[in-house]
Design a protein around this motif. Structure first.
Motif, PDB file in Angstrom:
ATOM      1  N   SER C 152       0.827  -1.222   0.000  1.00 27.44           N
ATOM      2  CA  SER C 152       0.000   0.000   0.000  1.00 27.44           C
ATOM      3  C   SER C 152       0.857   1.265   0.000  1.00 27.44           C
ATOM      4  N   TYR C 258      -6.531   2.108   3.778  1.00 29.16           N
ATOM      5  CA  TYR C 258      -6.477   1.602   2.398  1.00 29.16           C
ATOM      6  C   TYR C 258      -7.598   2.123   1.513  1.00 29.16           C
ATOM      7  N   TRP C 259      -8.509   2.919   2.073  1.00 28.45           N
ATOM      8  CA  TRP C 259      -9.496   3.547   1.203  1.00 28.45           C
ATOM      9  C   TRP C 259      -8.908   4.821   0.607  1.00 28.45           C
ATOM     10  N   GLN C 260      -9.254   5.089  -0.641  1.00 26.71           N
ATOM     11  CA  GLN C 260      -8.928   6.403  -1.187  1.00 26.71           C
ATOM     12  C   GLN C 260     -10.050   6.883  -2.087  1.00 26.71           C
ATOM     13  N   LYS C 261     -10.311   8.159  -1.972  1.00 28.27           N
ATOM     14  CA  LYS C 261     -11.399   8.736  -2.758  1.00 28.27           C
ATOM     15  C   LYS C 261     -10.858   9.200  -4.095  1.00 28.27           C
ATOM     16  N   ARG C 262     -11.513   8.795  -5.145  1.00 24.44           N
ATOM     17  CA  ARG C 262     -11.175   9.280  -6.479  1.00 24.44           C
ATOM     18  C   ARG C 262     -12.413   9.989  -7.036  1.00 24.44           C
ATOM     19  N   TRP C 266     -15.136   5.822  -4.132  1.00 23.29           N
ATOM     20  CA  TRP C 266     -14.175   5.264  -3.184  1.00 23.29           C
ATOM     21  C   TRP C 266     -13.526   4.005  -3.741  1.00 23.29           C
TER      22      TRP C 266
END
Lengths: 398, 398, 398, 398
Positions: C152, C258-262, C266
């Motif tokens: 990650s 480990y979440w990411q907003k695009r 999500w």
């Protein structure tokens, strides 16, 4: 020196520390707002310790006021002995402020007796006495800078004195004072020219080779600095030294220390409280990193300390605010002059051991006591330092 | 430059990075032992990135090998764009070592095609090419210094090469090379004298005024440094700069980096493993603080970088080990030469922005690649740095 | 235990560590992404060290594979001796991965010989062997969690296996399994019911008094957790424990690890790479602080470990995903059961000394090896921990 | 409650804060010796803020004494609003001590008027008033603990009061009070038994199942603790929790807080100055880690808070020093009682949000104000905390 005049000098300088304290509450003497700053009561005690340690202890029968003070109020003199940790000075609530004033009183009485002795010079030299007095003057400026920092931490915006340290105003047009020829110049303290005293770091006199250059007739104003801010100066790494940019990002700097933006514009916290930023006043409380970045943005550079000294010496009338306004960052690293020799003994720790990682500032500030500054005076602080009364005089290559 | 010879040079320098890696296991390429050091695979990729960024991207139709590498292998060029955080380089296990070699191979193929083009100089100048090659050589030295540091963290004492970097031995008697007159001297790179290339920080040539002084004919040996240790050098604050003494205490230093005391005496970890300290070899892996403290203890001082350059230029035959042994700390702060102008664009970030808080080292070391060093070369590191191959040449006032 | 079946078991467990490593490159074994995680090669060596230390060293004539491994691969057993510092495990590039596999091979050969001996039980008990195997299984889960964390950190989003650890999907309607009467219940491991082995912290069996309560039939989903996020859950201190809120602010948490907003929504980094968040899958990689805050926001609470154990034991068919999906944070602090006694000797350091400042998780996860989990199993981590496969099962008071 | 008696109570409690301050100098009110401690002036202002915020602001026409005090003297109530950063409380030299006393005076006048109103209970409940008074009593104990810590930083060893907090003496023989049967017991506050007030964390009453066990009739003495020290207790990791051992090493602990070894034996800094350690007095100023390690070394354990409460309730006459000597560390983690519900609104932040990472202490200490403690009282601190008046009562399994 004539006994009376030294006695007078001693009284005047010592008295000035008291004058500075007049507007203070007892509480204001105690707190330490950061490791670089000291509580007012510590400044009062340490400057007294200096006279006790370097003057009175020369007397064979002298009895120190308190055996623990040697450690408590020693700043950094390893030769004298251990020191109470600097960052914990704010934890000492005893001796109380009253007791510190008593300590000063007792040492002053003993000093006045010593100064009145006809054989005084065989016990303590003029030079040591003047060092003690100049040392106290340095701490007088620090008392004001430290107090300003402490008060700035308080959301009540305490006012030290409504009329404190008024800002000079009305900026002139910027003019360049030029040195159009490479030249060999003499640098450093000369007793015939610069008064009766200097610190060891102003010695020895020596010659330097100066390139052609020009130096600004006045300091950079708040208004000019605002243009740098508004042009994104704090967001563009290209203006900055690498270490400066890292500091900007780590600290979140976006304006000089003590500035805050409000709906109605920029304000600045001062010893007179929170006031609107005066665009005509010289910018103040900036780091070397900011001075250097501003200069690069403005298409110039900072002067070396030698360029500064020669320009002020030779073209002083054209250079406004050389003294009494803002300390002026130079591009010079704080280093020993060629063939520098620190004094023997503990007083040799005064300057020499700090010649690493610091930049020279020249001139003096609104917080500097009268007659303390001089042409050859070298002030020095680490490049990230902002709580001093520091500003910018530009230079440029020719 | 003649196309063939530039092509040859390119191949030779690039090949040397491979030669350095021959004794390594895949695992050795990955780890980063401290923020100041980088993994070997990063060095290999970053030096390749340099050619891709500053040469190949000048070609209108060039397709970068991998879009992410621009960020991953950018060291500190803000003008180019974002950078992967330096202290996390050891977390990148991909691209693998194999893939990094492939990256090098692809860039090398494209570079060789470019170098063979008759119009090459209209696309990429000799100077940019030479900068890239000298840049790779700097990283070749760093690969060895970083590897030594990494291996030193492993209690198994890994051996890089049994015959690695043999220590020079047999110290001569110390003699002083004297400059008995104050003199104006020219400093800085001259293309007619110092070969086809220099870094921007060696420019412009300029004149300085040198005081009388003397400089030692050889480097300080381990045996001499041991006397400093045995005399309590690391326990006496009087020898040290204030910041140096704080570092000694915070880090618990009591000998050069990589030394360890065993029952049977002092040992030193080297690229050839753990070996007894050779008293005749020049002391190595010391900080500026230690060099400065040793010099003060020994009754001398460090030379300025100007004294060093003039002495090596004019009395080179009398000065042993100026090159190829230990980098020599000077007392000079790393600062711009008068009228210094960094190049336009990203390459302007190479040197100028680091001119703060660092000391100049002169000469070169056993880890420096052939023909990389030159008389006017200025290496620079922060004063607490010890993992470079750095030593001491003394000077003194006359 | 029957010699053959123990031998089989040994081979099966040891083989599984190899299976986990199949998709890895040599580089992936080396790096350590944070002090809490370890390099894969360290896991492989440490689990081997465990058998060498606690089994093979019982043999009078056993010769350790390498004298330095006792220190290098000891995790935290003070009784065994010194340990290489945990946060520096990523600096050990030697022994190489190949050498670590050799170490495993040599220890395995010796272990297989030992396991085949008819007198084996007089040398090493079943319990110690099973501890070693369960210990390796714990590290097999850690290998996956640590690898996920390491990958990650890499902007290339490396894929461990395209088909790795598929997420369960399709959430049922939430139902509450109720305990409508206060009851005394027996807690802890029973060899007749729970298989041949337990860790010491599951003992002794003892009785507890449970209040009336209800526990959710399934885990909280990503979709439900998203509602908490969108309701400003990470911005409202009222949902959070004081220490949790301090962590949210210090770390800038605004979603599970480990979440990411695009722009398009999500995403979640997994062992299969970066994939869109599946709203029906159980939320994963959240801390106790987040589980607790979510529960408070949702009007419930977390179950105690006793409520969990009794519900799963008595109403297991109604409770989905008790095992094999997400570890389930309980409100229970990790503490000794009444009359708990750690084993004598070094193995007594396995669990007891960690009973402070940690929360119990129950069940098991998609990363837990087969047959490792059991009803009475107690996993434990500090409340800020997020890199485990941890989720939420709600409870409430009745 | 009867208006007069509540008024009396209010005056008595508020007056006690003043009594505590009698021996202090103005300077002693200002300094903050660590983030966990607060300046005395802050305690005085914050407890006043509590009455202003939770009582006087219920009055529609109430005008706050100073608009900035809401932020300055809010400790941690997010529902009320922002808070001045806790670790910077020592930087507030204004309002001065005099102004803080004035603030108290103004709030007291308003409170006395409010308390005299016949409709007072419709405005502010007895429970809120009692919470405010108990809150002030907690801070009264903290004033003494914080002052002791502050004075301990001063090498002058300031004396708070020569007769302060005399140490109980003359240890009895250790006897065990036994609970020989497993039993269901009711835990928690009962208004019919335990006085008119409790904190929310003592509720609700609930039943627990207690195993057989024994609890010591008295506290561990300094003499007994010295045996632990002399037996190498601080050097043997086997006695310690893992987190405890890490703390011992990081902090260099080798004795209780405030102990110092001199040539003539152990001394202890107290509110009465530096005095020799009294071997018969109960050990004081130890962390949970030390209490736990001592208990393990002594072959026992710490009691749970339930064992403590039942033993003191049912065998109180046999248990010396349950109150008024040393807070007694229990092995219980600070957690909500089953079906615990914090109050609505800001007062709900009083206890519940701290239920993580802390251990429960029971009883009370020499520094606890009269009638503040009670059987069901739950004090709580992190396990590394030492500056409270905390000691050890042993328990053991039967």
């Amino acid at each position: 020196m004539n006994a009376n005049s030294m006695l007078d000098l001693y009284k005047r300088v010592r008295q000035h520390s008291q004058t500075i304290c007049e507007p203070l509450q007892t509480e204001d003497y105690v707190a330490q707002s950061m490791p670089d700053a000291s509580p007012i009561r510590w400044h009062l005690a340490h400057t007294t310790w200096f006279f006790e340690t370097f003057c009175l202890k020369q007397l064979p029968d002298y009895e120190p006021v308190h055996p623990a003070f040697e450690v408590l109020f020693n700043s950094y003199y390893n030769t004298v002995g251990e020191q109470f940790p600097r960052h914990r000075r704010g934890l000492l609530t005893r001796p109380t402020v009253r007791e510190v004033w008593d300590y000063r009183e007792q040492v002053d009485q003993a000093m006045l007796r010593l100064l009145a002795r006809p054989d005084r010079e065989t016990i303590v030299s003029d030079d040591v006495l003047r060092t003690g007095l100049n040392h106290e003057q340095q701490h007088q400026e620090l008392m004001l800078t430290d107090l300003l920092h402490l008060f700035s931490c308080n959301p009540l915006h305490p006012v030290y004195r409504q009329d404190a340290l008024p800002q000079s105003s009305a900026a002139d047009a910027l003019r360049w004072v030029e040195a159009t020829k490479e030249q060999i110049q003499t640098i450093g303290y000369d007793p015939n020219l610069h008064g009766p005293f200097c610190f060891d770091n102003e010695l020895p006199q020596h010659r330097v080779l100066l390139p052609t250059h020009a130096i600004a007739n006045r300091l950079v104003t708040n208004g000019e600095y605002l243009q740098f801010i508004e042009d994104g100066g704090y967001r563009n790494p290209n203006h900055w030294l690498s270490a400066g940019w890292a500091t900007v990002q780590a600290e979140g700097w976006n304006a000089p220390l003590y500035w805050q933006k409000r709906d109605e514009g920029w304000y600045q916290f001062t010893l007179a409280g929170l006031i609107p930023v005066d665009v005509d006043a010289p910018v103040c409380h900036i780091s070397y990193f900011e001075a250097d970045a501003y200069a690069r943005w403005a298409g110039g550079r900072l002067p070396t300390e030698f360029e500064w000294e020669v320009a002020v010496r030779d073209s002083g009338s054209q250079l406004h605010d050389a003294f009494g306004s803002r300390w002026q960052w130079t591009s010079s690293d704080y280093a020993a002059y060629p063939k520098y020799n620190p004094p023997e003994g503990a007083i040799g720790e005064y300057n020499g051991k700090f010649m690493c990682g610091q930049k020279v500032l020249r001139g003096s500030s609104i917080a500097t006591p009268d007659w303390h500054a001089r042409l050859t005076y070298r002030n020095f602080f680490p490049p990230e330092t902002r709580w001093q009364f520091s500003g910018i005089r530009l230079a440029k290559d020719l």
